[in-house]
Structures are given as structure tokens and as C-alpha cells.
Motif scaffolding. Structure first.
Motif, PDB file in Angstrom:
ATOM      1  N   MET A 123      26.726  95.328  72.968  1.00 43.23           N
ATOM      2  CA  MET A 123      27.561  94.466  72.137  1.00 43.23           C
ATOM      3  C   MET A 123      26.710  93.590  71.211  1.00 43.23           C
ATOM      4  O   MET A 123      27.001  93.431  70.032  1.00 43.23           O
ATOM      5  N   ILE A 124      25.649  93.003  71.768  1.00 44.44           N
ATOM      6  CA  ILE A 124      24.791  92.111  70.990  1.00 44.44           C
ATOM      7  C   ILE A 124      24.212  92.837  69.784  1.00 44.44           C
ATOM      8  O   ILE A 124      24.170  92.302  68.670  1.00 44.44           O
ATOM      9  N   GLU A 125      23.784  94.090  70.001  1.00 42.46           N
ATOM     10  CA  GLU A 125      23.212  94.864  68.900  1.00 42.46           C
ATOM     11  C   GLU A 125      24.225  95.047  67.781  1.00 42.46           C
ATOM     12  O   GLU A 125      23.912  94.899  66.597  1.00 42.46           O
ATOM     13  N   GLY A 126      25.469  95.356  68.156  1.00 42.00           N
ATOM     14  CA  GLY A 126      26.517  95.561  67.165  1.00 42.00           C
ATOM     15  C   GLY A 126      26.799  94.300  66.371  1.00 42.00           C
ATOM     16  O   GLY A 126      26.994  94.351  65.143  1.00 42.00           O
ATOM     17  N   ILE A 127      26.841  93.152  67.049  1.00 34.77           N
ATOM     18  CA  ILE A 127      27.089  91.879  66.368  1.00 34.77           C
ATOM     19  C   ILE A 127      25.963  91.563  65.398  1.00 34.77           C
ATOM     20  O   ILE A 127      26.201  91.151  64.253  1.00 34.77           O
TER      21      ILE A 127
ATOM     22  N   TYR B  88      34.486  94.573  61.194  1.00 34.90           N
ATOM     23  CA  TYR B  88      34.983  94.279  59.856  1.00 34.90           C
ATOM     24  C   TYR B  88      35.130  92.777  59.645  1.00 34.90           C
ATOM     25  O   TYR B  88      34.782  92.244  58.594  1.00 34.90           O
ATOM     26  N   ALA B  89      35.648  92.089  60.656  1.00 26.77           N
ATOM     27  CA  ALA B  89      35.819  90.638  60.555  1.00 26.77           C
ATOM     28  C   ALA B  89      34.464  89.934  60.446  1.00 26.77           C
ATOM     29  O   ALA B  89      34.265  89.056  59.591  1.00 26.77           O
ATOM     30  N   ILE B  90      33.524  90.315  61.303  1.00 29.96           N
ATOM     31  CA  ILE B  90      32.201  89.683  61.286  1.00 29.96           C
ATOM     32  C   ILE B  90      31.465  90.012  59.992  1.00 29.96           C
ATOM     33  O   ILE B  90      30.827  89.145  59.379  1.00 29.96           O
ATOM     34  N   PHE B  91      31.561  91.247  59.557  1.00 28.94           N
ATOM     35  CA  PHE B  91      30.909  91.717  58.331  1.00 28.94           C
ATOM     36  C   PHE B  91      31.346  90.891  57.116  1.00 28.94           C
ATOM     37  O   PHE B  91      30.523  90.338  56.383  1.00 28.94           O
TER      38      PHE B  91
END
Length: 337
Positions: A1-5, A284-287
Motif C-alpha cells: 500500500m505504501i508503495e502505491g501511495i 485517482y484522488a491522491i494523484f
């Protein structure tokens, strides 16, 4: 998860900074700069990247169902139209309000669309992610208010003579443009599973799927943008502006912009994959939130707000705080899933 964030935040940083080289171009009108930019980022860069990085390129896309490619293409065309409408909205209601309404619509609707394609997650996850999106949207609203306050300050002090168009018309264009621009989110959600399967069958690494997904999205969306700027270049008699001694330097700067813009989108697609079951929504939201936050910080660093009133700056700082908190809440929701 951390990597994705981390990847999603990194993609947002790249998207928030990609336009900086534009400040150093010379002898180009707006239409020259952005017309060339869209030709490079929507066609040259994705074609070269896809042919270079995707092993067995032709067979990969031959294995993707035609209806999936058609859905991706149709949604991507809508994305292209939406981006063009955003530019029109700015002419009516200004950059700050136009950007805030557009990006707010993109974040809200674009983050929910993947649930339509993939189904709803557990209730606690869904509500947590929605809460995070709500906080982010508050930040977007505060950002818009900061810009509006600064513009009013400039009008009162005589620094700005900008005329405003019809407010209702501009807001309508921004909202509709934002809705259409979420076609990018839909195209990614609907196309990634099939393209991922085809890429894996051809022996590609996992991250190559992101390059594959961007190919039909960028090419399809680019058709709209190419036609629009060809029309604008003709209408403004700007084709001759390409004949300038600064063309080589301008081309290099705009190519850097194009590579960063494309890489940001591809990195988002890979981040969404790494974030798991609800990665399309969370990513998408974080991006997009990271992109807006980066633009805010960039504006502060480059002293765009140095003459703004304390009231405008307070709205800006409140906006940035809401966006950071919203990203944290969304990340928590992804962790629960």
C-alpha cells in the motif's frame, strides 16, 4: 500500500510541475506552445514509449477485446473535450475559480467512477474514502476562494483590468468539462484488467501495463486536442510563429513538458494497480490532489502570492492543509480494505 501511495503522490508532483518549462519559452503564442505540447505528449511520446517498452506490442493489443478498446477510446475522447472546455471556462470566470470547479468535479466524479465499473467496497472502506474525498473537496473550495480573494484585491488596487465573462456560463462550462474529463478515470478502470492480462501473457513486467493503458487513452484524447489547436492556430494566424530562432530551445522545453505529463499519467496507472482492489479510486484522488497541492506550493515558492492579502494567503494555507489531511484519510481507507 505504501508503495502505491508514494507512486500516486509522485505522479501528482510530476503533473503539478510539468508546465514549469513553459515559463522559459520565447516568441511563441499560447496556441503555439500548447498546440505543440499536445502533439508531443498525446502522440509522439506515447507512441515511442509503447513501441519501445511493450514487448510484442501488436499482439498485446490484438488480444484486448474490441469492445474494451472502443469504451476506452470513447471515454478518452470525452476526456479530451473536457480539457478543452476547461480552457474555455477560464476565459469566463478566471483561472482560480475555473480550475477549482473543474478539478473539484474531476476528483469527486472521477474517484467514484471506478466503483461503477468494479463495484462498491465494504461499507467502512467506502465511507472512509468518501470522507477523505470530502475533505479534499473542501481544500479545493478554499483554494478557489483564495484565488478569488486575490483577484478582488488586485481589482481594488488597480493591478488587474481583467474583464469577466458571464459567470453562470463559465461555471457551467467548467462543471461539464470536469464531468467529461473523468473519462480518463473510466478508461483506465475499464481497460486496465484486459491490457494487464495481455501484457502479462506476452511476458512483460507488471509496470508495462501502465504504458499499455496510456496508449489508447492518449491517442484517442489527442485527436480532439490536435483538431482544436489546429483550428486555434489558423484562427489566430499563429502558424508563422513557429518560424523563430528560438524554435529549437522551445521544442526542447516543450518536449520535457510532454515527457513529464505522460510519465505522470502512466505512473498514476501503475500506482492504482499497486494500491489494490480500490486502487483506481484511491490512486485517482491522491494523484489529482497531489497535483493541486504541488501547484499551490509552486505558486508560493515562485512568489506568485507575495502581494496577496493575508486573508487570501490564509485561505491558501487552509486549502493545502485540507488536501494533506484528505489524502491521509483516503490512505487510511485504502489500508482498511
Amino acid at each position: 500500500m505504501i508503495e502505491g501511495i508514494v507512486l500516486a503522490v509522485g505522479a501528482g508532483l510530476m503533473l503539478g510541475l510539468y508546465a514549469l518549462p513553459e515559463k522559459f519559452t520565447k516568441d511563441f503564442k499560447f496556441e503555439n506552445t500548447w498546440g505543440l505540447f499536445f502533439m508531443l505528449t498525446m502522440f509522439l511520446v506515447p507512441i515511442v514509449a509503447s513501441l519501445t517498452l511493450i514487448k510484442d506490442f501488436s499482439n498485446v493489443f490484438a488480444a484486448v477485446p474490441t469492445d474494451i478498446l472502443f469504451k476506452m477510446a470513447a471515454a478518452s475522447v470525452l476526456w479530451g473535450v473536457g480539457v478543452m472546455m476547461w480552457g474555455k471556462a477560464i476565459n469566463h470566470i478566471g483561472l482560480s475559480l475555473g480550475f477549482s470547479i473543474f478539478i473539484g468535479t474531476v476528483i469527486l466524479v472521477g474517484s467514484i467512477l471506478p466503483f461503477v465499473v468494479e463495484g462498491l467496497p465494504p461499507k467502512n472502506v467506502f465511507l472512509t474514502v468518501l470522507a477523505g474525498i470530502f475533505v479534499v473537496l473542501l481544500g479545493v473550495l478554499f483554494n478557489g476562494q483564495a484565488g478569488i480573494t486575490r483577484e478582488l484585491d488586485e481589482l481594488e488596487s488597480g493591478q488587474s483590468k481583467k474583464e469577466k465573462g458571464a459567470m453562470v456560463k463559465g461555471i457551467t462550462i467548467a462543471v461539464v468539462g470536469g464531468l467529461l474529463a473523468t473519462g480518463f478515470s473510466y478508461a483506465n478502470a475499464v481497460g486496465r484488467p484486459s491490457i494487464h492480462e495481455a501484457c502479462q501473457a506476452a511476458g512483460n513486467a507488471e509496470w508495462v501495463t501502465a504504458v499499455g493503458v496510456m496508449f489508447p487513452i492518449f491517442i484517442s484524447g489527442g485527436i480532439v486536442m490536435a483538431l482544436y489547436f489546429a483550428w486555434q492556430l489558423s484562427a489566430k494566424n499563429a502558424w508563422a510563429e513557429f518560424k523563430t530562432p528560438s524554435f529549437g530551445k522551445n521544442f526542447t522545453l516543450i518536449l520535457i513538458m510532454a515527457i513529464f505529463h505522460y510519465a505522470a499519467s502512466a505512473l498514476f496507472a501503475f500506482a492504482a494497480f499497486k494500491l489494490g482492489e480500490i486502487g483506481n479510486t484511491v490512486g485517482y484522488a491522491i494523484f489529482n490532489t497531489s497535483c493541486v497541492a504541488t501547484a499551490i506550493v509552486s505558486g508560493i515558492v515562485t512568489k506568485e502570492w507575495i502581494n496577496a492579502s493575508s486573508k487570501a494567503k490564509n485561505y491558501l494555507y487552509l486549502s493545502l492543509a485540507c488536501m494533506i489531511i484528505g489524502i491521509i484519510i483516503i490512505a487510511v481507507g485504502n489500508g482498511i480494505s
